[in-house]
Design a protein around this motif. Structure first.
Motif, short mmCIF file in Angstrom:
data_model
loop_
_atom_site.label_atom_id
_atom_site.label_comp_id
_atom_site.label_asym_id
_atom_site.label_seq_id
_atom_site.Cartn_x
_atom_site.Cartn_y
_atom_site.Cartn_z
N GLY A 1 19.13 -8.24 6.73
CA GLY A 1 20.52 -8.36 7.11
C GLY A 1 20.64 -7.82 8.52
N PHE A 2 21.82 -7.88 9.12
CA PHE A 2 21.94 -7.43 10.50
C PHE A 2 21.64 -5.94 10.59
CE2 PHE A 2 24.11 -5.95 14.31
CZ PHE A 2 23.57 -6.83 15.23
N GLY A 3 20.58 -5.63 11.33
CA GLY A 3 20.23 -4.23 11.53
C GLY A 3 19.41 -3.62 10.42
N THR A 4 19.12 -4.37 9.34
CA THR A 4 18.35 -3.82 8.22
C THR A 4 17.32 -4.82 7.72
OG1 THR A 4 19.89 -4.64 6.52
CG2 THR A 4 20.32 -2.44 7.45
N ALA A 5 16.25 -4.31 7.18
CA ALA A 5 15.22 -5.15 6.55
C ALA A 5 14.44 -4.27 5.59
CB ALA A 5 14.29 -5.75 7.61
N HIS A 6 14.21 -4.77 4.38
CA HIS A 6 13.44 -3.99 3.42
C HIS A 6 12.66 -4.91 2.49
CE1 HIS A 6 17.10 -4.78 0.99
NE2 HIS A 6 16.25 -4.79 -0.02
N TYR A 7 11.60 -4.37 1.92
CA TYR A 7 10.81 -5.07 0.93
C TYR A 7 11.20 -4.60 -0.47
CZ TYR A 7 7.43 -6.85 4.39
OH TYR A 7 6.83 -7.51 5.43
N ASP A 8 11.35 -5.55 -1.38
CA ASP A 8 11.51 -5.25 -2.80
C ASP A 8 10.18 -5.57 -3.46
OD1 ASP A 8 14.35 -4.56 -2.92
OD2 ASP A 8 14.70 -6.66 -2.43
N LEU A 9 9.61 -4.59 -4.15
CA LEU A 9 8.31 -4.77 -4.80
C LEU A 9 8.37 -4.34 -6.26
CD1 LEU A 9 7.71 -3.15 -1.77
CD2 LEU A 9 5.55 -4.31 -2.24
N GLN B 1 0.82 -1.21 0.00
CA GLN B 1 0.00 0.00 0.00
C GLN B 1 0.86 1.26 0.00
OE1 GLN B 1 -3.47 -0.12 -0.34
NE2 GLN B 1 -3.00 2.02 -0.86
N ILE B 2 1.98 1.22 0.72
CA ILE B 2 2.88 2.38 0.73
C ILE B 2 3.41 2.65 -0.67
CG2 ILE B 2 5.15 3.18 1.53
CD1 ILE B 2 4.58 1.69 4.16
N ALA B 3 3.80 1.58 -1.38
CA ALA B 3 4.31 1.75 -2.75
C ALA B 3 3.22 2.29 -3.67
CB ALA B 3 4.83 0.42 -3.27
N LEU B 4 2.01 1.76 -3.54
CA LEU B 4 0.91 2.21 -4.40
C LEU B 4 0.56 3.68 -4.13
CD1 LEU B 4 -1.43 -0.91 -4.19
CD2 LEU B 4 -0.12 -0.16 -6.18
N ASP B 5 0.53 4.04 -2.85
CA ASP B 5 0.22 5.44 -2.50
C ASP B 5 1.29 6.38 -3.07
OD1 ASP B 5 -2.02 4.60 -1.16
OD2 ASP B 5 -1.11 4.70 0.84
N HIS B 6 2.54 5.95 -2.97
CA HIS B 6 3.64 6.79 -3.46
C HIS B 6 3.55 6.95 -4.98
CE1 HIS B 6 7.79 7.89 -4.58
NE2 HIS B 6 7.84 8.48 -3.38
N ALA B 7 3.19 5.86 -5.66
CA ALA B 7 3.10 5.89 -7.13
C ALA B 7 1.79 6.48 -7.61
CB ALA B 7 3.27 4.48 -7.68
N LYS B 8 0.86 6.73 -6.66
CA LYS B 8 -0.48 7.24 -6.99
C LYS B 8 -1.21 6.29 -7.94
CE LYS B 8 0.55 12.14 -6.21
NZ LYS B 8 1.82 11.88 -5.50
N VAL B 9 -1.13 4.99 -7.59
CA VAL B 9 -1.79 3.94 -8.36
C VAL B 9 -2.76 3.21 -7.43
CG1 VAL B 9 -1.46 1.75 -9.57
CG2 VAL B 9 0.16 3.63 -9.92
N SER B 10 -3.98 2.96 -7.89
CA SER B 10 -4.94 2.24 -7.06
C SER B 10 -4.64 0.74 -7.10
CB SER B 10 -6.37 2.49 -7.55
OG SER B 10 -6.56 1.91 -8.83
N ALA B 11 -5.03 0.05 -6.04
CA ALA B 11 -4.79 -1.39 -5.96
C ALA B 11 -5.49 -2.13 -7.09
CB ALA B 11 -5.25 -1.92 -4.61
N ALA B 12 -6.65 -1.64 -7.50
CA ALA B 12 -7.42 -2.29 -8.56
C ALA B 12 -6.70 -2.23 -9.91
CB ALA B 12 -8.80 -1.64 -8.68
N ASN B 13 -5.84 -1.23 -10.09
CA ASN B 13 -5.13 -1.07 -11.36
C ASN B 13 -3.69 -1.56 -11.31
OD1 ASN B 13 -7.36 0.18 -12.61
ND2 ASN B 13 -6.79 2.18 -11.76
N ALA B 14 -3.31 -2.23 -10.22
CA ALA B 14 -1.93 -2.69 -10.05
C ALA B 14 -1.86 -4.21 -10.10
CB ALA B 14 -1.36 -2.19 -8.73
N PHE B 15 -0.78 -4.69 -10.68
CA PHE B 15 -0.52 -6.13 -10.73
C PHE B 15 0.91 -6.36 -10.27
CE2 PHE B 15 1.10 -9.88 -13.04
CZ PHE B 15 0.27 -10.83 -12.48
N PHE B 16 1.08 -6.99 -9.09
CA PHE B 16 2.40 -7.21 -8.51
C PHE B 16 3.03 -8.48 -9.07
CE2 PHE B 16 0.78 -4.15 -5.55
CZ PHE B 16 1.90 -3.50 -5.06
N THR B 17 4.26 -8.37 -9.48
CA THR B 17 5.00 -9.52 -9.99
C THR B 17 6.07 -9.99 -9.02
OG1 THR B 17 6.56 -8.08 -11.16
CG2 THR B 17 4.65 -8.85 -12.39
#
Length: 253
Positions: A142-150, A119-135
């Protein structure tokens, strides 16, 4: 060197230093001490070698009757989540039941959910969930870090996002316009959902956590590439996106 065998896992190794759900602040000090090393860990009847974020072995040691062990390696093997704040020098440990719940960005030491990251990515891109297709949705730690790749498509535009898994901040993003709608999105109507693909994979590895789910093409076939983790056991599999058949299954202990 003195050798000790740890039994009962959490009862011997982490009883004095690890408590699920509490934060532990490191003390800053430099000193020379004499320790006993060669400590072994037995996890569920099998030898267990703690490793750091780069996969290098981390040795345990005993000092004045207390066994010192790497927090992240031991806790994650026990199904807990660990994060580290370098500014406050605080390691935060959260039990599995607590980390399963979605949290708002900024919750110290707790990872936001996959859905929240989307949802954070969609809001930033100004794209609605209905019009998005995640691949692709992948949690990297890693130690001290964590992130999502979308990665996701909306019409003829492909978006690539990296979201901080603790704060929810957008680390980096990019977009690419295509001349025509990509086949991966055109054929999506015929494919099983990513949630169903995850279910199929988890049926073979109960208790594991999905860290990557990507819909891709291979030899003219739509395939879900899925990676999972349970402690230090990692799973990789490929699932036919049309039939749901498991095409590839690998386990790395």
């Amino acid at each position: 060197m003195k050798k000790e065998r740890l039994k009962g896992f959490l009862s011997g190794v982490v009883a004095t230093v690890l408590v699920a759900g509490f934060s532990m602040t490191a003390f800053a000090a430099s000193r020379s001490i004499t320790v006993s090393d060669g400590i072994r860990v037995v996890l569920n009847g099998q030898n267990f070698q703690p490793k750091d974020g780069n996969g290098a072995p981390v040795e345990l040691f005993s000092y004045k009757g207390t066994i010192y062990a790497p927090v992240r390696a031991i806790c994650e093997a026990a199904g807990m989540k660990v994060s580290y704040d370098s500014n406050t020098q605080t390691a935060t440990i959260t039990s599995g039941s607590q980390t399963s719940a979605a949290q708002e960005p900024g919750t110290s030491g707790t990872l936001i959910s996959e859905e929240r990251a989307k949802q954070i990515a969609l809001d930033h891109a100004k794209v609605s969930a209905a019009n998005a297709f995640f691949t692709e949705i992948k949690l990297s730690q890693g130690f001290g870090t964590a992130h999502y790749d979308l990665d996701f498509y909306s019409g003829t535009t492909e978006y690539d996002y990296e979201i901080d898994a603790v704060s929810g901040n957008v680390i980096k993003f990019s977009s690419e316009h295509h001349a025509a709608q990509p086949n991966v999105q055109q054929n999506a109507a015929n494919a099983i959902t990513s949630d169903r693909a995850k279910e199929i994979a988890l049926e073979r590895a109960p208790g594991a956590t999905v860290t990557k789910c990507k819909l891709d093409h291979e030899d003219g076939r739509q395939i879900y590439e899925i990676e999972m983790r349970n402690g230090f056991t990692e799973y990789e599999c490929e699932i036919d996106a049309i039939s749901g058949t498991v095409l590839k299954w690998e386990i790395d202990d």
